[in-house]
Design a protein around this motif. Structure first.
Motif, mmCIF file in Angstrom:
data_model
loop_
_atom_site.group_PDB
_atom_site.id
_atom_site.type_symbol
_atom_site.label_atom_id
_atom_site.label_comp_id
_atom_site.label_asym_id
_atom_site.label_seq_id
_atom_site.Cartn_x
_atom_site.Cartn_y
_atom_site.Cartn_z
ATOM 1 N N ALA A 22 24.954 5.870 111.321
ATOM 2 C CA ALA A 22 24.144 6.643 112.263
ATOM 3 C C ALA A 22 23.211 7.612 111.549
ATOM 4 N N SER A 23 23.637 8.153 110.430
ATOM 5 C CA SER A 23 22.837 9.166 109.733
ATOM 6 C C SER A 23 21.897 8.557 108.696
ATOM 7 N N GLY A 24 21.883 7.230 108.584
ATOM 8 C CA GLY A 24 21.065 6.596 107.544
ATOM 9 C C GLY A 24 19.805 5.931 108.045
ATOM 10 N N ASN B 217 12.380 2.929 99.386
ATOM 11 C CA ASN B 217 11.791 3.460 98.153
ATOM 12 C C ASN B 217 12.246 4.888 97.835
ATOM 13 N N GLY B 218 13.213 5.400 98.608
ATOM 14 C CA GLY B 218 13.757 6.720 98.321
ATOM 15 C C GLY B 218 12.988 7.867 98.936
ATOM 16 N N SER B 219 11.966 7.580 99.745
ATOM 17 C CA SER B 219 11.135 8.643 100.318
ATOM 18 C C SER B 219 11.659 9.149 101.656
ATOM 19 N N GLY B 220 12.795 8.612 102.128
ATOM 20 C CA GLY B 220 13.326 9.016 103.426
ATOM 21 C C GLY B 220 14.182 10.263 103.336
ATOM 22 N N TYR B 221 14.852 10.543 104.424
ATOM 23 C CA TYR B 221 15.697 11.742 104.484
ATOM 24 C C TYR B 221 16.961 11.392 105.258
ATOM 25 N N PRO B 222 18.051 12.138 105.108
ATOM 26 C CA PRO B 222 18.124 13.459 104.445
ATOM 27 C C PRO B 222 18.462 13.398 102.970
#
Length: 659
Positions: free
Chosen positions: A547-549, A555-560
């Protein structure tokens, strides 16, 4: 009364004549006399008493195959016989030998019978063990009920079975629900239906009295009982019910939960009772040992049913909690109503489509029912953390809140009024000769220009307040407004825009400032922290991470956490695609216009090429037309689920990461 077993004896004619016709009469033997070995071919014997010369002519290998338990006695020395007696022995001595042989046969048959009983008991014990394991493993109530009947029929060798459960009607009155029936000989469409819980039915009597009923023939029930067999089933299908065994089912608390009923025990379990004649020929009464077995099955069944109901009720309770949580979250922002439900539907549909796509990468993916349930719950709860986001930010449609914009517009209106007052004062001063300067000669034109300038600045603010991409020229215009002097009612020197208002209006994309965007993005962290507090079962323990992903990028630019492709849960990658699609196509957003499905697919493909989301998953989403499943869920369906159409959007148009 036990039947008397009569044993047979074959004796040579010569010996029979020697010992007399009354030989061995006291032993109740069926005696056959033979004079030639060929006469033995059509006789089944327990004891053979022949003279040695005649016995030597018998084919012993053939005889042993036909009569494996037969004992041979030879008159005269013959080594291949079981017993031999000398020719000189008297009749009484021979009778004793026959009695010994007869005792040996009886003992042998008793041993055979005991071995069969032991083998049967072992088989039944294995079957009981299998039943216990099977019933404890099955958690689905409907499948469990079918399994109970199958196991009981197999264990007791009967043709049919029925199962009844006690339930409460809406008015609180207990009913006996005819839950399931099976018949090995005839096919028919069974429908669950309620019965009055009273003693006028066999199952009702067993439940209310807490007694087993072993009926040899249901067509001949004693009139002392308050029930009779209902023959309508037999008459309708041409069936014939004869023997019936009914037992109440007790749970671990000692309460009766229903009844288990077995019908038509068969002497040969493989026979199909397709007619009344066959039933009368092959059906036998249930034995006392059958009742013991049924008690065990009924007990196991009651516990298993209680467990299945508990699990079912727990699932319903959890479903209610999830739906209530989603509804509560979406009611904080009505414009997003329905988003979580649509994302859950899209995500589970896409997961199934991946397994059927024939792509090598997805060949080993096994989306079991449990995995799909975990994925569905994670999708429903993916925005759960929005309860930790302030409502002001959560529902912020434009860069300024309506009260903030009103205050600015009030300042401009006040400044316009002051400008008009200043113009009037100058006119008055001119009229009374108080002002001899030439400033007032063009005051009308100056007034028009000043008011137009203020109106233009108001238009600049209103335009900049929209959550669209802000052009560079608008920033310069806002800076001009920021420098415009304004005196507050209290007499303090200020400007039409304060720095905080300028900061909000200068947002280049969307409606959120950097701090507000971070607060919105924090909902993912809140989601993880909240869901981590729930003691999930082993099958659902992946929900917090999934759920939190859904805002992580390959490419690593997401969050959190800025996870990369290898670190993001596969299920979260699936959800990310569906979340973006619904965000793009959802309507009724106060700060953006929904795009068409075709445009949304183009944006997904572009996002995949940019390395943000999984290209293969997007391709399957497009090829399988997973998005069509939302077309089935019309507005009425959404409203029936406590939903309405809508959602919040994300980075493609720079409107904040709200989905």
């Amino acid at each position: 009364m036990a039947s008397v077993i009569v044993f047979s004896l074959v004796i040579s004619t010569e010996l029979y004549q020697k010992f007399g016709s009354d030989f061995l009469q006291s032993l109740s033997l069926q005696v056959f006399s033979v004079s030639h070995p060929d006469q033995l071919n059509n006789i089944t014997a327990d004891i053979v008493l022949l003279d040695a010369s005649l016995l030597a002519l018998v084919d012993r290998s053939y005889w042993s195959d036909v009569n494996p338990s037969c004992i041979t006695i030879a008159s005269g020395q013959y080594l291949n016989a079981d017993f031999w007696v000398p020719d000189c022995w008297e009749r009484s001595a021979v009778e004793k030998i026959v009695k010994v042989a007869l005792d040996q046969i009886r003992h042998g048959k008793q041993i055979d019978s005991l071995e069969k009983d032991i083998a049967l008991s072992k088989k039944q014990l294995e079957e009981i063990n299998h039943i216990g394991i099977a019933l404890s493993a099955e958690k689905d109530l409907q499948r469990l009920l079918g399994l109970i009947l199958e196991c009981a029929r197999r264990l007791l060798g009967c043709d049919a079975a029925s199962l009844y459960l006690i339930d409460k009607a809406d008015n609180g009155v207990k009913k006996l629900i005819f839950k399931l029936a099976q018949n090995g000989s005839v096919s028919y469409a069974f429908e669950e239906h309620p019965l009055n819980l009273d003693k006028t039915s066999i199952a009702g009597y067993a439940v209310l009295e807490g007694k087993e009923l072993n009926i040899a023939n249901v067509y001949d029930i004693n009139d002392l009982y308050p029930f009779q067999y209902n023959k309508s089933f037999d008459e309708e299908l041409g069936y014939r019910c004869i023997s019936m065994l009914t037992a109440p089912m007790y749970n671990y608390r000692g309460g009766v939960v229903g009844a288990l009923q077995l019908i038509n025990k068969k002497a040969n379990p493989d026979v199909l009772l397709t007619s009344a004649e066959l039933a009368l020929q092959h059906v036998v009464p249930f034995a006392e040992s059958d009742l013991q077995l049924l008690r065990y099955v009924a007990s196991q069944a009651a516990v298993a049913i209680d467990n299945a109901k508990l699990i079912d009720n727990t699932k319903k309770l959890f479903e209610g909690f999830v739906n209530a949580s989603v509804t509560a979250i979406e009611q904080r922002d009505p414009s997003t109503s329905g988003h979580s439900f649509r994302v859950a539907e899209l995500t589970t549909q896409l997961a199934v489509a991946l397994t059927r796509s024939n792509r090598p990468r997805f060949e080993r993916i096994c989306m079991t029912e449990k995995k799909l349930t975990e994925l569905r719950y994670a999708s429903l709860l993916h925005d759960f953390g929005k309860v930790g986001v302030s409502e002001r930010v959560l529902v912020k449609a434009k860069k300024l809140t309506p009260p903030q914009l009103e205050i600015i517009q009030y300042r401009i209106a006040l400044e316009k009024e002051r400008t008009r007052n200043l113009w009037l004062q100058r006119r008055i001063d001119k009229l009374y000769g108080l002002d001899e300067s030439k400033k007032g000669l063009n005051c009308d034109l100056e007034l028009e220009r000043a008011l137009a300038n203020l109106s233009e600045m108001e238009a600049i603010i209103v335009a900049a307040n929209e959550p669209t991409v802000l052009p560079q020229s608008a920033t310069y215009d806002l800076e001009r407004v920021l420098k415009y002097p304004f005196e507050t009612i209290s007499g303090f020197n200020s400007t039409l825009l304060n720095k905080n208002e300028f900061l909000h209006l200068s947002v280049r994309k969307g409606s959120l400032t950097e701090d507000e965007r971070k607060e919105i993005e924090s909902h993912v962290v809140h989601t993880y922290n909240f869901l981590k507090q729930i003691p999930w079962t082993e099958e659902l323990c992946g929900i917090p991470a999934i759920a939190s992903g859904h805002h992580e990028k390959l490419n690593g630019s997401g969050y959190p956490l800025g996870l990369t492709a290898e670190e993001i849960p596969f299920e979260a990658k699936i959800m990310a695609v569906c979340d973006i699609y619904d965000a793009l196509t959802a309507s009724d957003r106060p700060y953006k216009t929904a795009v068409s499905g075709e445009k949304a697919l183009d944006i997904l493909l572009e996002d995949a090429r940019a390395g943000n989301i999984d290209q293969d998953i997007v391709d399957v989403f497009v090829e399988s037309k997973t998005y069509d499943c939302l077309g089935v869920m019309d507005e009425a369906t959404f409203r029936g689920m406590g939903m309405g159409r809508g959602h919040l959007i994300n980075s493609v148009y720079g409107l904040g990461s709200r989905h």
